[in-house]
Design a protein around this motif. Sequence first.
Motif, PDB file in Angstrom:
ATOM      1  N   GLU A 391       0.949  -1.248   0.034  1.00 19.58           N
ATOM      2  CA  GLU A 391      -0.085  -0.096  -0.071  1.00 19.58           C
ATOM      3  C   GLU A 391       0.802   1.315   0.026  1.00 19.58           C
ATOM      4  O   GLU A 391       1.566   1.435   0.971  1.00 19.58           O
ATOM      5  CB  GLU A 391      -0.917  -0.015   1.296  1.00 19.58           C
ATOM      6  CG  GLU A 391      -1.743   1.215   1.554  1.00 19.58           C
ATOM      7  CD  GLU A 391      -2.525   1.372   0.254  1.00 19.58           C
ATOM      8  OE1 GLU A 391      -2.381   2.705  -0.259  1.00 19.58           O
ATOM      9  OE2 GLU A 391      -3.562   0.910   0.139  1.00 19.58           O
ATOM     10  N   ASP A 436      -2.920  -2.758  -2.880  1.00 24.99           N
ATOM     11  CA  ASP A 436      -3.701  -1.539  -3.570  1.00 24.99           C
ATOM     12  C   ASP A 436      -3.592  -1.646  -4.957  1.00 24.99           C
ATOM     13  O   ASP A 436      -2.295  -1.936  -5.484  1.00 24.99           O
ATOM     14  CB  ASP A 436      -3.179  -0.339  -2.999  1.00 24.99           C
ATOM     15  CG  ASP A 436      -3.923   0.877  -3.530  1.00 24.99           C
ATOM     16  OD1 ASP A 436      -5.078   0.860  -3.910  1.00 24.99           O
ATOM     17  OD2 ASP A 436      -3.527   1.826  -3.718  1.00 24.99           O
ATOM     18  N   LYS A 488     -12.437   0.266  -1.823  1.00 22.27           N
ATOM     19  CA  LYS A 488     -12.053   1.077  -0.854  1.00 22.27           C
ATOM     20  C   LYS A 488     -13.321   2.159  -0.639  1.00 22.27           C
ATOM     21  O   LYS A 488     -13.911   2.696  -1.700  1.00 22.27           O
ATOM     22  CB  LYS A 488     -10.702   1.851  -1.238  1.00 22.27           C
ATOM     23  CG  LYS A 488      -9.597   1.168  -0.940  1.00 22.27           C
ATOM     24  CD  LYS A 488      -8.394   1.853  -1.326  1.00 22.27           C
ATOM     25  CE  LYS A 488      -7.174   1.135  -0.858  1.00 22.27           C
ATOM     26  NZ  LYS A 488      -6.014   1.916  -1.228  1.00 22.27           N
TER      27      LYS A 488
END
Length: 511
Positions: A391, A436, A488
């Motif tokens: 991330e 991510d 997200k």
Amino acid sequence: MDLLSDITQHLLRFSPDALIVVDASGRIRFANQTVTQLFGYAPEQLQDKPLDTLIPERLRGKHVSHLTAFLNKPGNREMGARIADLFARRADGSEFAAGIRLAPFEIGGALFVAAAIRDNTERQQINEALIAAREDADRANRAKSRFLATASHDLRQPIQTIRLLNAAMLKVSPPDLRELLQQQERAIEGMTRMLNALLDISRLESGAIEPQVTNVPLLELFHQLITEFESIAQARGITLRIEPAALIVSTDRNLFYQLLQNLVGNALKYTDHGEVAVTCVADAAALAITISDTGIGIPSDKLDRIFDEYYQVDTQGAKRMGVGLGLAIVKEVARLLGFSVSIASRIGQGTQATVNIPHRFLAAVPTGNDAASSVEPVEGTTRRARVLLVEDNDGVRLATELFLRFEGFVVKSAHSAAEAESLFANCQPGDVIVADYHLDSRNTGLDLLTRLRQRLGYDVPGVVLSGDLPSVLRSVRTSVPNCRFLSKPVDTVALLDAIDELSVAREQAQD
């Protein structure tokens, strides 16, 4: 006949359009009275004059070629229909945008051309204004698309951080603080729903979404609904009942899920007791998926407005929740997919939302599936997996790492694609990658996972997170095995369930 002849003469001379007749050599043989109003010439002044008299000097060469082409293949048509710079010249030398309609005819074997001419200045100005407005709208849409791409990622990052930190604090807080943290959790959930709704409706209205059709098993979608909403239903003391259906729908998986997600979420939001049920009925014409609830209901005089954007029904003093975009999104998504949605409701007796899917969208029914077991969420799993987290946002990475550690996972993290390569060098069987999607201009989290799988020779389990999940999923053309995609701000329960399921699947494959 004399009257008819008089009428004909008057029509020619006083027509609303200026009328001229030219011969095959391009000389004017007739001009009516309206020519004076438009060009400033008396009809007799134009007699036997070349047609170039009425054409600006800068355009005479082009005019000769057009007239020659017309005389070679005469026919009724509008001159300059594809020419942007068709102008005529007045007696005083001024110019105006001209609209010209041509009609050939013969007298005694000689070819003549009649031309009806009008001043198109106002029409041209309107067209130019429309073109400018369209260009402005296109620029605005492009700017809106750029904003949505940025907002989908950047606005969700801080919410993701807050959500994970709140979940981590709930795990270790004393009882007197837990109620405050639970209230904060509900506020974060509400903020997340509103942000998602605003971004979704903006994306739909901008035309930025094109359905990507694939075969979608309802069992998988219903399992995903249970995973997402079971804990919410339990927290509200409501029974969530989703009847299994071994059917396959040919549609865009993500849009279809978004449609059902909004309807189930809406039903739970406005139900205080009883149940929310999802049922399917298929006949020769269509598949009907009905989401019914035992909630507060909708007044009959408000049913025709519930699909309007930002409209919320004020029912029996019930408090407002959200921004009134859920059903507007449902309506637009259904239109994109070729489905229809209807709502039936009575005050105090609940609401039934029915999605009608025409039979042409139904694919072959799979065989040999155990429907009941397919929609049951994984329960009772032991969290033994080590999580390798990638991330690039420091706040989100630290919050995710803290949350997962409080949940009993061993977590190793990297803040960039380059650092992830070093982290993955120590990847062990049983590890789960959480990455991510948007890392840098050259690498995505899915790219890293794919390269790791190629290097190790097996499908390393992975969870890919994105603030713009619909766009990501549309860019992924093929199914990615042993991988979960989550939006997200991530739902903490969904994240834990995804890691658990991937861990169990890997262990079963090794056994």
